[in-house]
Design an enzyme around this catalytic site. Structure first.
Site: not given
Ligand code: PGA
Ligand code: ZN
Length: 426
Positions: A213, A250, A343, A372-373
């Site tokens: 990110e 986080d 999300k 998201r990542s």
């Molecule tokens: P992810 O991570 O999009 O890779 O699931 C984001 C988060 O954990 O907040």
């Molecule tokens: Zn998270």
């Protein structure tokens, strides 16, 4: 009334260079809405199913041709020439067409891209900005002029699954709590990020790489070093830690939890010891939001975590809640969290995510609207955070265009509307 003439979809690549899906929704009046779906890496096990091709000869199995074909064929045939009165009617239709509890048949990525593309087309038909359309999906819709901009929580340092696991916890984010506008938030963030880049370069040399990110990911020896460096960066940028710029973390602890034990670096902690550790970090650093402090299924300890730290920080559930109304209801009943990380692709349609958001807000929780990542240049998330009165938005760092697309859209909305930014604390 929105009459769909046809749908289409194709594969595009996300910010990790992996395939994802972009869909288009053509209305009978000629209006076209397009949207793309993001993709996580640090995923919760209760998330809706992201359909991947599984062909090892193509993108290591990560292709999205099956999901694309589902939009182009099954979903397209089912919705063609059909009129829908609302977003919820369309989303309900998609849920029933899929027929599984977790969107495993058509794929949550296929369904979400259609749900969002329809939203874009519908907003255009109504001649509304997307954030105003999103606002109308909530039962407590507000007059568009009374909306607020979310306060950004910006990734400074990364670890965990987004940075090759050099340190257990996933994100240290900065929150410009004293900034009075999005514009000011971005300028403060730039100063702190630059200070952090300089500091980590001096301390760790070329090993200070960036993560998925865009956060800096040097080889921290400990979480204390990671948090301490963040505070040093805030000070060296000329801000008062806690008063002007605070921290959010986080912990993403699901990903280092095994057999009821948290494997935090070389330490092995049970739930109670993990809570103590988090409380100790709060004593030492100006942390105002703690995401996934405990693992997604450690329901037994979440209420204890809330009781221990809920009075001085947000207790934010990501993997714990998975934007899933059923899990959110349970967390409310058990007092297991005080804030929802939202999300949309964890659940798969706008309507279900709106229900999750409303449940949280009706209980008085904060809502952090999150990317998201794996992201794309699409910026519907910024409109969603405004339309759904997210108190925070979590998009990643300020160095990659898929992240900046969202920040830039917030700057654009701020310029056009002069909406105020959410105050901290609420
Ligand atoms: P992810 O991570 O999009 O890779 O699931 C984001 C988060 O954990 O907040
Ligand atoms: Zn998270």
């Amino acid at each position: 009334m929105y009459t769909i003439q046809s749908l289409y979809a194709f594969e595009i690549l996300d910010s990790r260079g992996r395939p994802t899906i972009k869909a288009g929704c053509v209305l009978q009046n000629g209006i076209v809405g397009e949207a793309s779906a993001p993709s996580g890496a640090s995923t919760g096990s209760a998330e809706a199913l992201e359909l991947r091709d599984g062909d090892p000869m193509r993108y290591g199995g990560l292709g999205c041709r099956k999901a694309v074909a589902h939009v182009n064929h099954q979903i397209n045939q089912a919705v063609q020439q059909r009129a829908f009165h609302s977003q919820s009617e369309l989303d309900q239709f998609l849920i029933e067409l899929d027929g599984s509890p977790n969107k495993a048949n058509l794929g949550a990525n296929a369904i979400l891209s259609v749900s969002l593309a329809f939203a874009r087309a519908a907003a255009q038909q109504n001649q509304q900005p997307l954030y105003a359309y999103f606002n109308q999906l909530l039962p407590h819709k507000r007059n568009a002029s009374t909306l607020t901009l979310p306060r950004p929580t910006i990734n400074l340092f990364s670890g965990g699954k987004h940075a090759g696991g050099q340190i257990a916890i996933q994100d240290v984010l900065i929150v410009p709590t004293a900034a009075r506008s999005m514009d000011e938030c971005m300028a403060v963030t730039y100063a702190v990020y630059q200070a952090a880049a300089k500091l980590t370069h001096q301390k760790y040399g070329a090993r200070a790489l960036t993560a998925d990110e865009g956060g800096l990911a040097p080889p921290f020896q400990s979480v204390d070093e990671m948090l301490g460096d963040a505070v040093d960066a805030i000070v060296s940028a000329g801000y008062a830690p806690g008063q002007e710029v605070a921290l959010a973390i986080d912990i993403a602890s699901t990903h280092f939890y095994d057999n009821e034990i948290y494997h935090l670096g070389s330490e092995q902690l049970d739930g109670t010891a993990m809570i103590k550790q988090i409380a100790a970090w709060l004593d030492r650093y100006p942390i105002i939001s703690v995401e996934d402090g405990l693992a997604e299924d450690d329901w037994r300890h979440w209420p204890q975590l809330c009781a221990a730290i809920g009075h001085r920080t947000l207790v934010l559930g990501d993997d714990l809640l998975c934007t899933n109304p059923m899990r959110i209801r349970r967390a409310i009943a058990e007092r297991a969290a005080t804030a929802l990380l939202l999300k949309v692709n964890q659940i798969g349609t706008l309507t279900e995510a709106a229900e999750a958001c409303t449940l949280a807000q009706d209980t008085g929780w904060h809502v952090t609207v999150s990317a998201r990542s794996g992201e794309t240049e699409d910026h519907w998330l910024a409109d969603l955070a405004v339309g759904w009165s997210g108190t925070q938005i979590k998009v990643g760092s300020i160095t990659q265009s898929e992240r900046l697309a969202k920040y830039n859209r917030l700057l654009e909305i701020e310029t056009h509307t002069h909406l105020p930014i959410v105050q901290w604390p609420k």
